[in-house]
Design an enzyme around this catalytic site. Structure first.
Site, PDB file in Angstrom:
ATOM      1  CG  ASP A  13      -1.878  -1.209   1.196  1.00 42.73           C
ATOM      2  OD1 ASP A  13      -2.266  -1.641   0.100  1.00 42.73           O
ATOM      3  OD2 ASP A  13      -2.172  -1.739   2.279  1.00 42.73           O
ATOM      4  CE  LYS A  16       2.355  -2.615  -4.234  1.00 42.93           C
ATOM      5  NZ  LYS A  16       2.053  -2.174  -2.847  1.00 42.93           N
ATOM      6  N   GLY A  40      -4.529  -4.371  -3.703  1.00 42.56           N
ATOM      7  CA  GLY A  40      -5.523  -3.325  -3.960  1.00 42.56           C
ATOM      8  C   GLY A  40      -4.755  -2.094  -4.367  1.00 42.56           C
ATOM      9  CG  HIS A  41      -2.098  -2.112  -6.943  1.00 42.07           C
ATOM     10  ND1 HIS A  41      -1.262  -2.721  -7.839  1.00 42.07           N
ATOM     11  CD2 HIS A  41      -1.772  -2.631  -5.737  1.00 42.07           C
ATOM     12  CE1 HIS A  41      -0.468  -3.576  -7.203  1.00 42.07           C
ATOM     13  NE2 HIS A  41      -0.767  -3.541  -5.926  1.00 42.07           N
ATOM     14  CD  GLN A 223       0.639  -8.940  -2.539  1.00 45.61           C
ATOM     15  OE1 GLN A 223       1.275  -9.555  -3.386  1.00 45.61           O
ATOM     16  NE2 GLN A 223      -0.599  -8.581  -2.774  1.00 45.61           N
TER      17      GLN A 223
HETATM   18  P1  GDP Z   1      -0.727   0.244  -3.580  1.00 47.88           P
HETATM   19  O1  GDP Z   1      -1.364  -1.004  -3.076  1.00 47.88           O
HETATM   20  O2  GDP Z   1       0.731   0.298  -3.327  1.00 47.88           O
HETATM   21  O3  GDP Z   1      -1.053   0.537  -5.028  1.00 47.88           O
HETATM   22  O4  GDP Z   1      -1.350   1.434  -2.728  1.00 47.88           O
HETATM   23  P2  GDP Z   1      -2.918   1.633  -2.342  1.00 47.88           P
HETATM   24  O5  GDP Z   1      -3.636   2.101  -3.546  1.00 47.88           O
HETATM   25  O6  GDP Z   1      -3.430   0.460  -1.609  1.00 47.88           O
HETATM   26  O7  GDP Z   1      -2.791   2.779  -1.261  1.00 47.88           O
HETATM   27  C1  GDP Z   1      -2.200   4.005  -1.545  1.00 47.88           C
HETATM   28  C2  GDP Z   1      -3.242   5.121  -1.364  1.00 47.88           C
HETATM   29  O8  GDP Z   1      -2.576   6.364  -1.347  1.00 47.88           O
HETATM   30  C3  GDP Z   1      -4.261   5.221  -2.484  1.00 47.88           C
HETATM   31  O9  GDP Z   1      -5.478   5.660  -1.941  1.00 47.88           O
HETATM   32  C4  GDP Z   1      -3.673   6.274  -3.409  1.00 47.88           C
HETATM   33  O10 GDP Z   1      -4.665   6.952  -4.169  1.00 47.88           O
HETATM   34  C5  GDP Z   1      -3.045   7.194  -2.412  1.00 47.88           C
HETATM   35  N1  GDP Z   1      -1.839   7.904  -2.867  1.00 47.88           N
HETATM   36  C6  GDP Z   1      -0.821   7.462  -3.665  1.00 47.88           C
HETATM   37  N2  GDP Z   1       0.158   8.385  -3.740  1.00 47.88           N
HETATM   38  C7  GDP Z   1      -0.254   9.433  -2.967  1.00 47.88           C
HETATM   39  C8  GDP Z   1       0.332  10.678  -2.608  1.00 47.88           C
HETATM   40  O11 GDP Z   1       1.444  11.012  -3.002  1.00 47.88           O
HETATM   41  N3  GDP Z   1      -0.391  11.492  -1.759  1.00 47.88           N
HETATM   42  C9  GDP Z   1      -1.621  11.136  -1.279  1.00 47.88           C
HETATM   43  N4  GDP Z   1      -2.257  11.964  -0.458  1.00 47.88           N
HETATM   44  N5  GDP Z   1      -2.201   9.954  -1.603  1.00 47.88           N
HETATM   45  C10 GDP Z   1      -1.521   9.126  -2.418  1.00 47.88           C
HETATM   46  P1  IMO Z   2      -0.951  -4.236  -2.143  1.00 46.92           P
HETATM   47  O1  IMO Z   2      -0.514  -4.785  -3.468  1.00 46.92           O
HETATM   48  C1  IMO Z   2      -1.025  -4.707   2.200  1.00 46.92           C
HETATM   49  C2  IMO Z   2      -1.130  -8.807   3.743  1.00 46.92           C
HETATM   50  C3  IMO Z   2      -2.392  -9.272   4.447  1.00 46.92           C
HETATM   51  C4  IMO Z   2      -1.799 -10.253   5.431  1.00 46.92           C
HETATM   52  C5  IMO Z   2      -0.673 -10.903   4.636  1.00 46.92           C
HETATM   53  C6  IMO Z   2      -1.037 -12.235   4.006  1.00 46.92           C
HETATM   54  O2  IMO Z   2      -2.238  -3.485  -2.195  1.00 46.92           O
HETATM   55  O3  IMO Z   2       0.147  -3.491  -1.481  1.00 46.92           O
HETATM   56  P2  IMO Z   2      -2.514 -12.927   1.917  1.00 46.92           P
HETATM   57  O4  IMO Z   2      -3.981 -12.718   1.640  1.00 46.92           O
HETATM   58  O5  IMO Z   2      -1.629 -12.290   0.897  1.00 46.92           O
HETATM   59  O6  IMO Z   2      -2.155 -14.338   2.181  1.00 46.92           O
HETATM   60  O7  IMO Z   2      -2.257 -12.138   3.310  1.00 46.92           O
HETATM   61  O8  IMO Z   2      -0.328  -9.970   3.611  1.00 46.92           O
HETATM   62  N1  IMO Z   2      -1.342  -8.271   2.383  1.00 46.92           N
HETATM   63  C7  IMO Z   2      -1.270  -6.973   2.063  1.00 46.92           C
HETATM   64  N2  IMO Z   2      -1.073  -5.886   2.844  1.00 46.92           N
HETATM   65  N3  IMO Z   2      -1.144  -4.557   0.865  1.00 46.92           N
HETATM   66  C8  IMO Z   2      -1.317  -5.636   0.068  1.00 46.92           C
HETATM   67  O9  IMO Z   2      -1.298  -5.567  -1.282  1.00 46.92           O
HETATM   68  C9  IMO Z   2      -1.430  -6.919   0.659  1.00 46.92           C
HETATM   69  N4  IMO Z   2      -1.607  -8.170   0.183  1.00 46.92           N
HETATM   70  C10 IMO Z   2      -1.539  -8.991   1.243  1.00 46.92           C
HETATM   71  O10 IMO Z   2      -3.057  -8.205   5.087  1.00 46.92           O
HETATM   72  O11 IMO Z   2      -1.225  -9.567   6.507  1.00 46.92           O
HETATM   73 MG    MG Z   3      -2.895  -1.617  -1.811  1.00 46.02          MG
END
Ligand code: GDP
Ligand code: IMO
Ligand code: MG
Length: 427
Positions: A13, A16, A40-41, A223
């Site tokens: 999170d 990415k 979850g991206h 991840q």
């Molecule tokens: P990922 O799993 O690595 O793709 O990240 P997620 O999407 O799960 O979580 C990142 C969150 O931060 C999302 O809601 C993005 O829209 C948000 N985000 C990404 N870059 C920035 C940033 O530079 N500033 C802010 N405020 N939000 C950001």
């Molecule tokens: P993105 O790509 C954050 C965590 C789960 C749990 C552990 C194992 O959005 O960064 P799993 O279902 O993969 O066997 O769970 O890994 N986990 C993540 N945490 N971001 C993710 O993906 C994750 N994918 C799995 O919460 O602790």
């Molecule tokens: Mg994510």
């Protein structure tokens, strides 16, 4: 030159999706190489917000070919609902390629994931419940179902039998659940075959030919480094290799082809699920980071655990991935703090430790040693260049760069594509 890996440098999170989408305009292929719909991206384009789980974030760029590599685990029902959702919003998904060697998340493995977690009780991993671990376990145990198996009913039936027989024993005798009918599973899997067919390809050949023709290929990790099955905080990890080496095995591309490895690094730290997290905050600062940063899981809706930046982790990510650059995200979230603590080392049993300890017990005992950096109060979301940032924000970035071991080549100051300061070009 043109193969790049973009991966999470912390516990996932990090942003990415946003970073991948940003680079999508300059690359020919975006490839997922591990994980599945546990990811979850979030990608924000203009006033549109997209949550992608299985599809590579390059899917939103029309010129880019999205690829699901052999190392990914695919839940076809999730794939179709994601494709439908995008199609309804006018996104063309017809270029998608899926490896015939990718493993399928079968319905019984989703069940096994959930019952195993329940059985573990307070020792649970806190998985996303998407069947990821059991599907990779089947792959390693050589009883997995691959995408190509959907095109031979007899082979598919034999393979489902081999995998499900033992699970049914476990489900009925150990977990007190009902057995799952083999025919029902086979029928469900076969129902996906026709719709999947046009996407199935020899992705290893496609990607290597593309690289031979000097096309640009971007590998998008799911991840993060500390969730890696080998290099993460085992057993509180996912069941794949998000680290850079995973791109080679998960896509069939040799390490000599990879020229750049970009670590996505949040300006503070978050984690979802169980496991150690030295800089975790349980106070008002933690709540504020969660609120301001919108730190709620895209996949499971769980609140993310929040804490200050941890430079020990960042240094470790640089090392195990051979990072060439960082993309620092969410710097805007830190606006308003007078002082921002940064963890520079750990104290473990009274000793100062600069690097991530290899012993799990030591890591569980690690207490953060903080250095306070001066904060800023100016709005930075409109900053376009490094010079636009307030002096203290510049100093914060420079300090993180120094501690983390690779140059910070881009900075996120908001969720949108354009809310990015580009310092060094990636391509
Ligand atoms: P990922 O799993 O690595 O793709 O990240 P997620 O999407 O799960 O979580 C990142 C969150 O931060 C999302 O809601 C993005 O829209 C948000 N985000 C990404 N870059 C920035 C940033 O530079 N500033 C802010 N405020 N939000 C950001
Ligand atoms: P993105 O790509 C954050 C965590 C789960 C749990 C552990 C194992 O959005 O960064 P799993 O279902 O993969 O066997 O769970 O890994 N986990 C993540 N945490 N971001 C993710 O993906 C994750 N994918 C799995 O919460 O602790
Ligand atoms: Mg994510």
């Amino acid at each position: 030159m043109p193969a790049l890996v973009l991966l999470g440098a912390q516990w996932g999170d990090e942003g990415k999706g946003k970073a991948t989408d940003l680079l999508g305009g300059s690359v020919d292929y975006v490839v997922r190489y591990q994980g599945g719909n546990n990811a979850g991206h979030t990608v924000v384009v203009g006033d549109q917000k997209y949550a992608l789980h299985l599809l590579p974030s390059g899917i939103l760029t029309p010129e880019c070919t999205p690829v699901i590599g052999n190392g990914v685990v695919v839940d076809p029902s999730v794939l179709f609902s994601e494709l439908n959702g995008l199609n309804e919003r006018g996104v063309d998904t017809s270029k998608l390629l899926i490896s015939g060697n990718a493993h399928i998340i079968t319905p019984y493995n989703v069940t096994v994931d959930k019952v195993t977690e329940r059985f573990l009780g307070k020792r649970k991993i806190g998985t996303t419940g998407r069947g990821i671990g059991p599907t990779y376990a089947d792959k390693i145990n050589r009883v997995g179902i691959r995408v190509q198996d959907l095109y031979d009913e007899s082979i598919l039936t034999q393979k489902v039998e081999a995998s499900l027989d033992i699970k049914n024993q476990m489900l009925t005798k150990l977990y007190n659940r009902r057995a799952i009918a083999i025919e029902q599973v086979v029928e469900e899997l076969l129902s996906y075959a026709d719709r999947l067919k046009p996407y199935v390809a020899d992705t290893v050949l496609v990607l290597n030919q593309a690289l031979d023709q000097d096309k640009v290929v971007l590998f998008e990790g799911g991840q993060g480094t500390l969730l890696d099955i080998d290099h993460g905080t085992y057993p509180f990890v996912t069941s794949s290799n998000p680290t850079a080496g995973g791109a080679c095995t998960g896509a069939g591309v040799g390490p000599t082809k990879i020229s750049r490895v970009i670590g996505i690094l949040k300006a503070y730290t978050t984690r979802v699920g169980s496991g150690p997290f030295p800089t975790e905050l349980f106070d008002a600062d933690g709540d504020a980071l969660r609120r301001i940063g919108g730190e709620r899981g895209v996949t499971t809706g769980r609140d993310r655990r929040c804490g200050w930046f941890d430079a020990v982790i960042a240094r470790y990510a640089t090392r195990v991935n051979g990072l060439t650059d960082f993309f620092l995200t969410k710097l805007d979230v830190l606006t308003g703090w007078e002082q921002i603590p940064v963890c520079v080392a750990y104290e473990i049993d009274g000793k100062r430790v600069e690097e991530l300890p290899y012993s799990q017990t030591d890591f569980h005992h690690a207490k953060p040693i903080y250095e306070n950096l001066p904060g800023w109060s100016e709005d930075i979301t409109k900053a376009k260049t490094f010079a636009d940032l307030p002096k203290n924000a510049q100093a914060y970035v420079k300090a993180l760069e120094e501690m983390s071991g690779a140059p910070i080549s881009a900075i996120g100051v908001g969720p949108g594509r354009t809310e990015t300061i580009e310092i060094n070009s990636f391509i």
